[in-house]
Design a protein around this motif. Structure first.
Motif, PDB file in Angstrom:
ATOM      1  N   PHE A 105       0.781  -1.235   0.000  1.00  0.00           N
ATOM      2  CA  PHE A 105       0.000   0.000   0.000  1.00  0.00           C
ATOM      3  C   PHE A 105       0.816   1.290   0.000  1.00  0.00           C
ATOM      4  O   PHE A 105       0.246   2.368  -0.164  1.00  0.00           O
ATOM      5  N   GLN A 106       2.137   1.218   0.226  1.00  0.00           N
ATOM      6  CA  GLN A 106       2.927   2.445   0.327  1.00  0.00           C
ATOM      7  C   GLN A 106       3.933   2.575  -0.811  1.00  0.00           C
ATOM      8  O   GLN A 106       4.427   1.578  -1.333  1.00  0.00           O
ATOM      9  N   THR A 107       4.231   3.820  -1.154  1.00  0.00           N
ATOM     10  CA  THR A 107       5.312   4.079  -2.103  1.00  0.00           C
ATOM     11  C   THR A 107       6.638   3.982  -1.338  1.00  0.00           C
ATOM     12  O   THR A 107       6.658   3.956  -0.099  1.00  0.00           O
ATOM     13  N   ALA A 108       7.743   3.953  -2.078  1.00  0.00           N
ATOM     14  CA  ALA A 108       9.076   3.920  -1.459  1.00  0.00           C
ATOM     15  C   ALA A 108       9.258   5.130  -0.537  1.00  0.00           C
ATOM     16  O   ALA A 108       9.783   5.011   0.572  1.00  0.00           O
ATOM     17  N   GLU A 109       8.782   6.282  -0.993  1.00  0.00           N
ATOM     18  CA  GLU A 109       8.911   7.506  -0.191  1.00  0.00           C
ATOM     19  C   GLU A 109       8.131   7.383   1.112  1.00  0.00           C
ATOM     20  O   GLU A 109       8.622   7.759   2.182  1.00  0.00           O
ATOM     21  N   GLU A 110       6.923   6.851   1.025  1.00  0.00           N
ATOM     22  CA  GLU A 110       6.098   6.679   2.230  1.00  0.00           C
ATOM     23  C   GLU A 110       6.735   5.689   3.201  1.00  0.00           C
ATOM     24  O   GLU A 110       6.690   5.889   4.419  1.00  0.00           O
ATOM     25  N   GLN A 134      20.262   5.106  -5.133  1.00  0.00           N
ATOM     26  CA  GLN A 134      19.979   6.362  -5.856  1.00  0.00           C
ATOM     27  C   GLN A 134      18.570   6.852  -5.546  1.00  0.00           C
ATOM     28  O   GLN A 134      18.332   8.056  -5.428  1.00  0.00           O
ATOM     29  N   THR A 135      17.651   5.910  -5.416  1.00  0.00           N
ATOM     30  CA  THR A 135      16.258   6.273  -5.092  1.00  0.00           C
ATOM     31  C   THR A 135      16.193   6.911  -3.712  1.00  0.00           C
ATOM     32  O   THR A 135      15.508   7.918  -3.503  1.00  0.00           O
ATOM     33  N   LEU A 136      16.919   6.320  -2.764  1.00  0.00           N
ATOM     34  CA  LEU A 136      16.942   6.875  -1.409  1.00  0.00           C
ATOM     35  C   LEU A 136      17.510   8.288  -1.428  1.00  0.00           C
ATOM     36  O   LEU A 136      16.976   9.192  -0.774  1.00  0.00           O
ATOM     37  N   THR A 137      18.568   8.489  -2.194  1.00  0.00           N
ATOM     38  CA  THR A 137      19.177   9.822  -2.309  1.00  0.00           C
ATOM     39  C   THR A 137      18.163  10.827  -2.858  1.00  0.00           C
ATOM     40  O   THR A 137      18.024  11.932  -2.334  1.00  0.00           O
ATOM     41  N   ARG A 138      17.436  10.410  -3.914  1.00  0.00           N
ATOM     42  CA  ARG A 138      16.418  11.295  -4.516  1.00  0.00           C
ATOM     43  C   ARG A 138      15.320  11.645  -3.504  1.00  0.00           C
ATOM     44  O   ARG A 138      14.892  12.788  -3.396  1.00  0.00           O
ATOM     45  N   ILE A 139      14.876  10.610  -2.760  1.00  0.00           N
ATOM     46  CA  ILE A 139      13.811  10.833  -1.764  1.00  0.00           C
ATOM     47  C   ILE A 139      14.292  11.816  -0.698  1.00  0.00           C
ATOM     48  O   ILE A 139      13.579  12.765  -0.341  1.00  0.00           O
ATOM     49  N   ARG A 140      15.518  11.630  -0.238  1.00  0.00           N
ATOM     50  CA  ARG A 140      16.061  12.520   0.814  1.00  0.00           C
ATOM     51  C   ARG A 140      16.182  13.949   0.316  1.00  0.00           C
ATOM     52  O   ARG A 140      15.883  14.915   1.026  1.00  0.00           O
ATOM     53  N   GLN A 141      16.660  14.100  -0.940  1.00  0.00           N
ATOM     54  CA  GLN A 141      16.806  15.454  -1.520  1.00  0.00           C
ATOM     55  C   GLN A 141      15.440  16.128  -1.647  1.00  0.00           C
ATOM     56  O   GLN A 141      15.289  17.313  -1.330  1.00  0.00           O
ATOM     57  N   LYS A 142      14.475  15.376  -2.124  1.00  0.00           N
ATOM     58  CA  LYS A 142      13.119  15.919  -2.292  1.00  0.00           C
ATOM     59  C   LYS A 142      12.547  16.383  -0.956  1.00  0.00           C
ATOM     60  O   LYS A 142      11.991  17.478  -0.830  1.00  0.00           O
ATOM     61  N   LEU A 143      12.697  15.540   0.078  1.00  0.00           N
ATOM     62  CA  LEU A 143      12.147  15.869   1.397  1.00  0.00           C
ATOM     63  C   LEU A 143      12.881  17.056   2.029  1.00  0.00           C
ATOM     64  O   LEU A 143      12.286  17.852   2.751  1.00  0.00           O
ATOM     65  N   ALA A 144      14.183  17.160   1.737  1.00  0.00           N
ATOM     66  CA  ALA A 144      14.980  18.262   2.290  1.00  0.00           C
ATOM     67  C   ALA A 144      14.521  19.620   1.732  1.00  0.00           C
ATOM     68  O   ALA A 144      14.683  20.649   2.380  1.00  0.00           O
ATOM     69  N   HIS A 145      13.959  19.592   0.519  1.00  0.00           N
ATOM     70  CA  HIS A 145      13.538  20.834  -0.120  1.00  0.00           C
ATOM     71  C   HIS A 145      12.058  21.154   0.094  1.00  0.00           C
ATOM     72  O   HIS A 145      11.555  22.119  -0.446  1.00  0.00           O
ATOM     73  N   GLN A 146      11.388  20.344   0.867  1.00  0.00           N
ATOM     74  CA  GLN A 146       9.958  20.603   1.100  1.00  0.00           C
ATOM     75  C   GLN A 146       9.770  21.576   2.268  1.00  0.00           C
ATOM     76  O   GLN A 146      10.536  21.620   3.187  1.00  0.00           O
TER      77      GLN A 146
END
Length: 196
Positions: A149-154, A184-196
């Motif tokens: 039920f969850q995405t990688a980000e969730e 790489q996916t984890l890095t992208r998720i962290r970068q995205k969350l850092a900019h929110q």
């Protein structure tokens, strides 16, 4: 080991405050302490888990090898949790999982035979055993459902919320494996969350 025993018995009392003192003292005679070094195995794949382990200090990781030979992390167990492949333990069948120490670890261990004796002789502990089994089942179900039920980000956000104390204690590769994502996916998720 004195403080370890106190921590363990406090956790028992917290779950089942009504267990009588005489049952608790009999229970105390049925467990042992095991001290393991970093990288030691508490359980190896293909072996029967002969004892359930309550982590008093340290951190262990549960994993299996998939069909492609990759090691997949399925759980982290730190202080206050039981480290077990429960189906293997209760059926006394070989486990498909390994449980390995990520840090020097001390556990309170209860053998399968002693646990059966405890359930047969100490009625208060039957309830304790049921509640622990329910907790283990809930954790497993939560993990299964996170992939449905969850995405990688969730899954990552959920991990940061509920297991923030583990971040400095586990490697990025183990975290990625647990979350089912590439580095790489984890890095992208962290970068995205850092900019929110």
């Amino acid at each position: 080991m004195e403080s370890g025993a106190v921590l363990f018995l406090q956790s028992v009392r917290k779950i089942c405050p009504d267990i009588p003192d005489y049952e608790l003292s009999q229970f105390e005679s049925k467990y042992t302490f095991e001290t393991l070094n970093k990288k030691d195995f508490f359980l190896q794949s293909g072996k029967v888990q002969t004892a359930i382990g309550f982590v008093v200090s340290g951190l262990v990781r549960s994993s299996f090898i998939d069909n492609d030979g990759n090691e997949i992390t399925v759980g982290f167990y730190s202080e206050g949790y039981y480290a077990t492949h429960y189906p293997s333990f209760i059926t006394q069948q070989p486990s498909k999982y390994s449980i390995q120490c990520l840090e020097p670890t001390t556990m309170v261990c209860i053998s399968y035979e002693n646990l059966q004796w405890i359930y047969g002789q100490l009625p208060g502990f039957e309830r304790y055993g049921r509640l622990i089994a329910e907790e283990i089942l809930k954790r497993q179900q939560t993990r299964i459902e996170s992939f449905i039920f969850q995405t990688a980000e969730e899954r990552y956000i959920d991990f940061t919320k509920h297991h923030s104390a583990l971040f400095n204690r586990i490697s990025i590769s183990h975290l990625c494996s647990f979350l089912g994502i590439e580095r790489q996916t984890l890095t992208r998720i962290r970068q995205k969350l850092a900019h929110q």
